[in-house]
Design a protein around this motif. Sequence first.
Motif, PDB file in Angstrom:
ATOM      1  N   ASP A   1       1.197  -1.335   0.117  1.00 61.13           N
ATOM      2  CA  ASP A   1      -0.192  -0.029   0.429  1.00 61.13           C
ATOM      3  C   ASP A   1       1.237   1.229   0.028  1.00 61.13           C
ATOM      4  OD1 ASP A   1      -2.001   1.743   1.117  1.00 61.13           O
ATOM      5  OD2 ASP A   1      -1.911   1.793   2.385  1.00 61.13           O
ATOM      6  N   PHE A   2       0.921   1.783  -1.480  1.00 57.99           N
ATOM      7  CA  PHE A   2       1.763   3.270  -1.056  1.00 57.99           C
ATOM      8  C   PHE A   2       0.216   4.867  -0.415  1.00 57.99           C
ATOM      9  CE2 PHE A   2       4.077   0.375  -4.195  1.00 57.99           C
ATOM     10  CZ  PHE A   2       4.713   0.012  -3.918  1.00 57.99           C
TER      11      PHE A   2
ATOM     12  N   ALA B   1       2.349  -5.000   3.036  1.00 57.81           N
ATOM     13  CA  ALA B   1       2.676  -4.120   3.320  1.00 57.81           C
ATOM     14  C   ALA B   1       2.144  -2.852   3.307  1.00 57.81           C
ATOM     15  CB  ALA B   1       4.329  -4.070   2.813  1.00 57.81           C
ATOM     16  N   LYS B   2       2.908  -1.770   4.060  1.00 55.73           N
ATOM     17  CA  LYS B   2       2.804  -0.468   3.977  1.00 55.73           C
ATOM     18  C   LYS B   2       3.811   0.734   3.990  1.00 55.73           C
ATOM     19  CE  LYS B   2      -1.126   1.506   5.844  1.00 55.73           C
ATOM     20  NZ  LYS B   2      -1.911   1.074   5.787  1.00 55.73           N
ATOM     21  N   ILE B   3       4.116   1.568   2.590  1.00 57.69           N
ATOM     22  CA  ILE B   3       5.059   2.066   2.525  1.00 57.69           C
ATOM     23  C   ILE B   3       4.591   3.980   2.356  1.00 57.69           C
ATOM     24  CG2 ILE B   3       4.659   1.944  -0.193  1.00 57.69           C
ATOM     25  CD1 ILE B   3       8.355   2.144   0.769  1.00 57.69           C
ATOM     26  N   ASN B   4       5.198   4.696   3.397  1.00 55.01           N
ATOM     27  CA  ASN B   4       4.770   6.131   3.025  1.00 55.01           C
ATOM     28  C   ASN B   4       5.383   7.007   2.073  1.00 55.01           C
ATOM     29  OD1 ASN B   4       4.760   8.865   3.607  1.00 55.01           O
ATOM     30  ND2 ASN B   4       3.974   8.828   6.614  1.00 55.01           N
ATOM     31  N   VAL B   5       4.814   7.180   1.116  1.00 55.12           N
ATOM     32  CA  VAL B   5       6.001   7.479   0.139  1.00 55.12           C
ATOM     33  C   VAL B   5       6.162   9.203   0.720  1.00 55.12           C
ATOM     34  CG1 VAL B   5       3.942   6.153  -1.584  1.00 55.12           C
ATOM     35  CG2 VAL B   5       3.513   8.836  -0.905  1.00 55.12           C
ATOM     36  N   ASP B   6       6.250   9.911   1.544  1.00 55.64           N
ATOM     37  CA  ASP B   6       6.066  11.231   1.687  1.00 55.64           C
ATOM     38  C   ASP B   6       7.968  10.971   2.524  1.00 55.64           C
ATOM     39  OD1 ASP B   6       4.309  12.943   0.499  1.00 55.64           O
ATOM     40  OD2 ASP B   6       3.468  13.260   2.287  1.00 55.64           O
ATOM     41  N   GLU B   7       7.951  10.287   3.483  1.00 53.81           N
ATOM     42  CA  GLU B   7       9.206   9.586   3.922  1.00 53.81           C
ATOM     43  C   GLU B   7       9.995   8.605   2.652  1.00 53.81           C
ATOM     44  OE1 GLU B   7       7.285   7.794   7.658  1.00 53.81           O
ATOM     45  OE2 GLU B   7       7.164   9.828   7.922  1.00 53.81           O
ATOM     46  N   ASN B   8       9.377   7.735   2.508  1.00 52.18           N
ATOM     47  CA  ASN B   8      10.433   6.423   1.337  1.00 52.18           C
ATOM     48  C   ASN B   8       9.660   7.645  -0.254  1.00 52.18           C
ATOM     49  OD1 ASN B   8      11.407   4.743   3.676  1.00 52.18           O
ATOM     50  ND2 ASN B   8       8.720   5.441   4.150  1.00 52.18           N
ATOM     51  N   PRO B   9      10.374   7.883  -0.706  1.00 52.98           N
ATOM     52  CA  PRO B   9      10.168   8.521  -2.145  1.00 52.98           C
ATOM     53  C   PRO B   9      10.469   8.088  -3.060  1.00 52.98           C
ATOM     54  CG  PRO B   9      11.692   9.763  -1.356  1.00 52.98           C
ATOM     55  CD  PRO B   9      11.036   9.124  -0.333  1.00 52.98           C
ATOM     56  N   ILE B  10      11.663   6.742  -2.709  1.00 52.69           N
ATOM     57  CA  ILE B  10      12.383   6.295  -4.344  1.00 52.69           C
ATOM     58  C   ILE B  10      11.908   4.816  -4.925  1.00 52.69           C
ATOM     59  CG2 ILE B  10      14.387   4.729  -4.531  1.00 52.69           C
ATOM     60  CD1 ILE B  10      15.795   6.189  -2.231  1.00 52.69           C
ATOM     61  N   ALA B  11      10.835   4.185  -3.818  1.00 49.99           N
ATOM     62  CA  ALA B  11      10.271   2.767  -4.319  1.00 49.99           C
ATOM     63  C   ALA B  11       9.134   3.657  -4.890  1.00 49.99           C
ATOM     64  CB  ALA B  11      10.060   2.069  -3.435  1.00 49.99           C
ATOM     65  N   ALA B  12       8.104   4.627  -4.744  1.00 51.46           N
ATOM     66  CA  ALA B  12       6.985   4.966  -5.514  1.00 51.46           C
ATOM     67  C   ALA B  12       7.887   6.075  -6.838  1.00 51.46           C
ATOM     68  CB  ALA B  12       6.690   6.368  -4.982  1.00 51.46           C
ATOM     69  N   SER B  13       8.860   6.275  -6.269  1.00 49.38           N
ATOM     70  CA  SER B  13       9.323   6.740  -7.991  1.00 49.38           C
ATOM     71  C   SER B  13       9.589   5.589  -9.010  1.00 49.38           C
ATOM     72  CB  SER B  13      10.579   7.296  -7.983  1.00 49.38           C
ATOM     73  OG  SER B  13      11.093   8.054  -9.324  1.00 49.38           O
ATOM     74  N   LYS B  14       9.735   4.469  -8.048  1.00 48.82           N
ATOM     75  CA  LYS B  14      10.892   3.065  -8.589  1.00 48.82           C
ATOM     76  C   LYS B  14       9.716   2.337  -9.857  1.00 48.82           C
ATOM     77  CE  LYS B  14      13.400  -1.062  -8.851  1.00 48.82           C
ATOM     78  NZ  LYS B  14      13.823  -2.219  -7.396  1.00 48.82           N
ATOM     79  N   PHE B  15       8.701   2.992  -8.757  1.00 53.42           N
ATOM     80  CA  PHE B  15       7.245   1.557  -9.427  1.00 53.42           C
ATOM     81  C   PHE B  15       6.140   2.814 -10.205  1.00 53.42           C
ATOM     82  CE2 PHE B  15       9.387  -1.019  -6.674  1.00 53.42           C
ATOM     83  CZ  PHE B  15       9.621  -2.176  -7.146  1.00 53.42           C
ATOM     84  N   GLY B  16       7.093   3.955 -10.484  1.00 53.00           N
ATOM     85  CA  GLY B  16       5.692   4.557 -11.354  1.00 53.00           C
ATOM     86  C   GLY B  16       4.211   5.239 -10.275  1.00 53.00           C
TER      87      GLY B  16
ATOM     88  N   ARG C   1       2.218   7.391  -8.928  1.00 49.98           N
ATOM     89  CA  ARG C   1       1.727   8.892  -9.667  1.00 49.98           C
ATOM     90  C   ARG C   1       0.616   9.410  -8.370  1.00 49.98           C
ATOM     91  NH1 ARG C   1       5.873   9.209 -12.074  1.00 49.98           N
ATOM     92  NH2 ARG C   1       5.932   8.813 -14.180  1.00 49.98           N
ATOM     93  N   GLY C   2      -0.019   8.795  -8.054  1.00 47.91           N
ATOM     94  CA  GLY C   2      -1.779   8.685  -7.230  1.00 47.91           C
ATOM     95  C   GLY C   2      -1.761   8.200  -6.247  1.00 47.91           C
ATOM     96  N   LEU C   3      -2.257   8.597  -4.831  1.00 47.88           N
ATOM     97  CA  LEU C   3      -2.492   7.657  -3.950  1.00 47.88           C
ATOM     98  C   LEU C   3      -4.192   7.212  -3.865  1.00 47.88           C
ATOM     99  CD1 LEU C   3       0.104   9.062  -1.678  1.00 47.88           C
ATOM    100  CD2 LEU C   3       0.188   8.014  -2.888  1.00 47.88           C
TER     101      LEU C   3
ATOM    102  N   VAL D   1       5.930  -7.296 -10.098  1.00 46.63           N
ATOM    103  CA  VAL D   1       4.323  -6.273  -9.407  1.00 46.63           C
ATOM    104  C   VAL D   1       3.964  -7.241 -10.575  1.00 46.63           C
ATOM    105  CG1 VAL D   1       2.921  -4.663 -10.473  1.00 46.63           C
ATOM    106  CG2 VAL D   1       5.191  -4.048  -9.236  1.00 46.63           C
ATOM    107  N   THR D   2       2.822  -7.743  -9.923  1.00 50.27           N
ATOM    108  CA  THR D   2       1.951  -8.652 -10.956  1.00 50.27           C
ATOM    109  C   THR D   2       0.560  -8.021 -10.784  1.00 50.27           C
ATOM    110  OG1 THR D   2       0.927 -10.267  -9.202  1.00 50.27           O
ATOM    111  CG2 THR D   2       2.951 -10.570 -10.255  1.00 50.27           C
ATOM    112  N   ALA D   3       0.569  -7.161 -10.050  1.00 50.61           N
ATOM    113  CA  ALA D   3      -1.109  -6.133 -10.137  1.00 50.61           C
ATOM    114  C   ALA D   3      -1.239  -4.937 -10.058  1.00 50.61           C
ATOM    115  CB  ALA D   3      -2.107  -7.134 -10.298  1.00 50.61           C
ATOM    116  N   THR D   4      -1.674  -3.707  -9.988  1.00 50.14           N
ATOM    117  CA  THR D   4      -1.884  -2.931  -9.725  1.00 50.14           C
ATOM    118  C   THR D   4      -3.693  -2.303  -9.716  1.00 50.14           C
ATOM    119  OG1 THR D   4       0.004  -2.403 -10.849  1.00 50.14           O
ATOM    120  CG2 THR D   4      -1.068  -0.463 -10.066  1.00 50.14           C
TER     121      THR D   4
END
Length: 105
Positions: A24-25, A54-69, A71-73, A84-87
């Motif tokens: 969960d981004f 698993a949950k990842i806060n995109v403000d505190e951890n921008p690398i993973a969010a950027s790596k997987f593109g 763009r919205g939350l 990645v098998t589904a989004t």
Amino acid sequence: MAAEHITDDNFDTAIAGDTPVVVDFWAEWCGPCKQMSPHLEAVSDELAGKVKIAKINVDENPIAASKFGVRGLPTLMMFKGGKVTATHLGAMSKQRIAEWIKESS
């Protein structure tokens, strides 16, 4: 089993392995993310052993969010064996989250 909070530092380790992992981004300012959080916790308990949440806060951890593109939350991504098998973009009800996981895993 409660959702695991992960970071950019342990992201690759968290998504590795044979068990499907739903990441969960999210962000603190995201209303739909906060709405969905208790649903993810409930699904994590119901599907313990079958899927990991698993949950990842995109403000505190921008690398993973950027790596997987991301763009919205909120964005949910299903990983198997580190790939990645589904989004899914946008909030879902508890029932829909469980259905999405079953369809995607």
